[in-house]
Design an enzyme around this catalytic site. Structure first.
Site, PDB file in Angstrom:
ATOM      1  N   ASP A  26       0.827  -1.215   0.000  1.00  0.00           N
ATOM      2  CA  ASP A  26       0.000   0.000   0.000  1.00  0.00           C
ATOM      3  C   ASP A  26       0.858   1.260   0.000  1.00  0.00           C
ATOM      4  OD1 ASP A  26      -2.042  -1.875   0.350  1.00  0.00           O
ATOM      5  OD2 ASP A  26      -2.073  -1.603   2.528  1.00  0.00           O
ATOM      6  N   GLU A 203     -11.728  -0.765  -3.289  1.00  0.00           N
ATOM      7  CA  GLU A 203     -11.072  -0.210  -2.107  1.00  0.00           C
ATOM      8  C   GLU A 203      -9.816   0.517  -2.576  1.00  0.00           C
ATOM      9  OE1 GLU A 203     -10.039  -3.443   0.498  1.00  0.00           O
ATOM     10  OE2 GLU A 203      -8.296  -4.025  -0.694  1.00  0.00           O
TER      11      GLU A 203
END
Length: 705
Positions: A26, A203
């Site tokens: 991420d 997401e």
């Protein structure tokens, strides 16, 4: 010649985090006021065998390619709402009004004993390396879900819009992606959430302004299924930061049959699960996608089915026909690539001989003064940028060839002048020109674009365009104020065409499902007597069985695949409706090497959504792994293709494609089967009988080059 004018000719190879980390999930990148690039990642151990998670590890680079670990961000006392043992995920770091603000997901709070009471937290710091101080209250508090538990309040991403308003995007599969308006300091939600991407599909939001649109990047499918991870990134765009965001075909990201235009997906090389991205712009103006992916041969950090090994990758981000796409559609790179223009800026960390009278270098490492400082530049398209801080009542800016662009604090405008022409745009309310902002001026031919941003992130707060005359090739800065990180580089050359799609070829075999019976060559795995051939279609009532896991109760209709390269295509009509829950009714094409070794390209109902999933199940480390890639958007009638190619090592590569008209195709990701295997090709229709629905296949055709 000024060193900043030299082109970067070096190469790099992914993953760029390999020098200090085996996993760096991420990721997000910001350029600090000190001239270094900083990257931040989810809390995991950095190395195999380490065992202890770093609470948001920070790394630093001088060139965007070579990175070194510099410490953990959240080492101090936790905020009072953070439960003991909570983790911190998916950081997003911004420079707002003279300080660095880090947003992150908190995985457990004191709101309830429920372990899913996620929240979005924030910490502030004077430098990108810290020290970071957690704020006492969450930016977005845990949100109870209507179906029980708490909505997935994770994966934050901040945006400052063109009017100066600050927003925060967040969310995941349970609850979807939402956006809230922030208070001026960026630390508190100041509005109810607005959903911008449907639940159960997306997401990992990241939003940038490009041209006249805001682009929402979002990841779909499973981030962390080891060797079956099919995570990928899609985008939608909107004229407003509040949406609605729609894809290149005009389909909304909030529709039950949710839209999304592919940005990056796996291509059959070593990298799978390419997702959760940020965007960073190099000194030549070229955008880059920073994201994580999984090496399919080393999917776990340590033991199988533990922490997924997700290093940080970097690839060129192109804008083609108004849409972002990694490497013109080529996908993640695993071979040497031209490096970004990450170096060459003057950071004023030492005395600078070329500064004219009126300018000096401060002990803090920036230039301050008044007047005009110029450097020669070579002929050609040019990008000039610097960080500026303008005193009250003054103006300061950049010289780019024959043009002068200044941030005029007294007038409250960004003003460009050249050849007697002038263009100006007002600064949004709340923009403090007395804090550092980045001004970048690009001149391509005779077209000038100037953009003012907060630390080069999320696109311009304000921009101006101007047609400029040919003139002397000089670059510099001018006016009165403070200047840092001055750069003059050749402007990047944009890529304007997608890589060619794989050739389909001509039809060499087909079963058009006429004549009331299957043609020769078909065989069943678990025969289904309810399947008929009538009215020119194969009619298959969706059955209750499934193939995932060890149950293996679903029927599969198969035939041998030809040797070499080929494409299988079918036209499927499946009336799954919209919005209601009918898990997991599906039908489509399948490449089948066994009940526990297959890849199926199906139109499928996943909770309230209707998706096209290219799912893969395979045996791994004594168990079964399953994951999927999303491919385009289904309609009641959808065309599906599996494009088979034989790789250099003899392995089988299956690329997914879908269409809603049989002419224009969305190209999806690739799953592989090992050399020596013999996957067959066929059809499936399973997942549940409530409500009853029948899949109608018009044909199965094999094309060969």
């Amino acid at each position: 010649m000024f060193a900043a004018l030299l082109l970067t000719l070096s190469l790099f190879v992914n993953p760029v985090s390999q020098s200090f980390a085996d996993t760096y999930a991420d990721p997000t990148v910001i350029r600090g006021q000190d001239g270094f690039w900083y990257a931040y990642a989810t809390s995991d151990p950095l190395r195999s065998g380490e065992g202890t998670a770093h609470h948001i590890p920070i790394s630093r680079s001088s060139d965007l390619v070579h990175w070194a670990y510099v410490g953990d961000a959240l080492t101090g006392p936790a905020a009072p709402y953070v439960a003991p043992g909570a983790s911190y995920w998916a950081p997003d770091v911004r420079y707002l009004d003279g300080r660095y603000v880090m947003y992150y997901a908190v995985t457990d709070t004191t709101v309830s004993p429920d372990g899913s009471d996620f929240a979005i937290g924030a910490a502030v710091a004077p430098t990108p390396a810290g020290p970071w101080t957690q704020q006492p209250a969450p930016v977005v508090a845990p949100r109870p879900g209507g179906g029980g538990g708490y909505l997935s309040t994770i994966d934050p991403a901040q945006l400052t819009a063109a009017d100066g308003t600050r927003y925060l995007y967040f969310g995941s599969y349970y609850g979807g992606i939402s956006v809230v308006r922030l208070t001026a300091d960026g630390l508190t939600a100041a509005s109810p959430p607005t959903m911008v991407a449907i639940d159960n599909k997306y997401e990992g939001a990241y939003v940038v302004r490009h041209g006249s649109y805001y682009y929402l990047f979002a990841s779909s499918a499973n981030c962390c299924a080891g060797p079956a991870t099919g995570y990928s990134v899609s985008a939608g765009r909107s004229a407003s930061p509040l949406g609605p965001f729609s894809d290149s075909r005009g389909i909304s990201l909030t529709a039950s049959r949710a839209g999304g235009t592919t940005v990056v997906t796996q291509n059959g090389n070593r990298w799978i699960g390419a997702g959760h991205n940020g965007v960073v712009t190099d000194l030549a103006g070229q955008d880059w996608l920073v994201y994580h992916a999984i090496d399919r041969d080393r999917p776990y950090l340590d033991q199988p089915y533990g922490i997924n090994r997700r290093p940080m990758l970097l690839d060129r981000l192109d804008w083609i026909d108004g849409w972002p796409v990694a490497r013109a559609g080529a996908g993640p790179s695993d071979s040497p690539q031209p490096a970004p223009a990450g170096t060459g800026a003057e950071t004023f960390s030492h005395p600078v001989s070329w500064l004219p009278a009126g300018w000096r270098v401060t002990p803090d490492g920036y230039a301050t003064g008044s007047g005009t400082a110029l450097r020669p530049v070579p002929a050609g398209d040019l990008r000039v940028e610097a960080d500026l801080r303008v005193p009250a009542g003054s103006s300061a800016g950049l010289i780019a060839g024959p043009a002068r662009v200044v941030l005029d604090r007294a007038a409250g405008q960004l003003i460009a002048t050249a050849g007697g022409k002038r263009a100006a745009a007002p600064l949004p309310a709340g923009v403090d020109a007395g804090a550092w902002h980045n001004l970048a001026v690009s001149v391509r031919g005779r077209h000038l674009v100037a953009e003012l941003t907060e630390a080069r992130q999320s696109g311009p707060i304000v921009s101006v365009d101007l047609t400029v005359p040919a003139g002397a090739r000089v670059a510099g800065f001018t006016g009165r104020g403070d200047v840092d990180n001055f750069s003059a580089q050749r402007l990047y050359r944009p890529v304007t065409r997608m890589v060619p799609a794989p050739a389909v070829g001509r039809v060499t075999w087909s079963d058009e499902f006429t004549g009331g019976a299957l043609g020769a060559g078909w065989s069943w795995v678990r025969p289904n007597a309810a399947v008929t051939v009538a009215g020119g279609t194969l009619n298959w009532p969706i059955e209750a069985g499934d193939l995932t896991g060890t149950g293996n109760t679903a029927s599969v209709l198969l035939r041998d695949a030809p040797a070499g390269n080929w494409t299988a295509e079918t036209k499927l009509t499946l009336a799954l409706g919209t919005d209601d829950v009918r898990n997991y009714q599906q039908a489509g094409l399948i490449a089948y090497a066994g009940d526990d070794d297959f890849a199926r390209l199906d139109v499928v109902s996943i909770w309230n959504t209707r998706q096209i999933e290219f799912g893969r199940e395979l045996p791994y480390a004594g168990s079964l792994a399953y994951g999927g890639i999303t491919v385009g958007t289904p309609a009641t009638t959808t065309w599906l293709r599996l494009v088979h190619r034989v790789g250099a090592s003899g392995e089988h590569l299956f690329r997914s494609e879908s269409s809603t008209d049989g002419r224009t195709w969305d190209l999806g990701g690739v799953w592989t089967f090992p050399a020596g295997s013999r996957p067959r090709i066929g059809l499936d229709a399973h997942g549940g009988t409530t409500p009853p629905v029948t899949a109608h296949f018009d044909y199965l055709r094999i094309h060969q080059p």
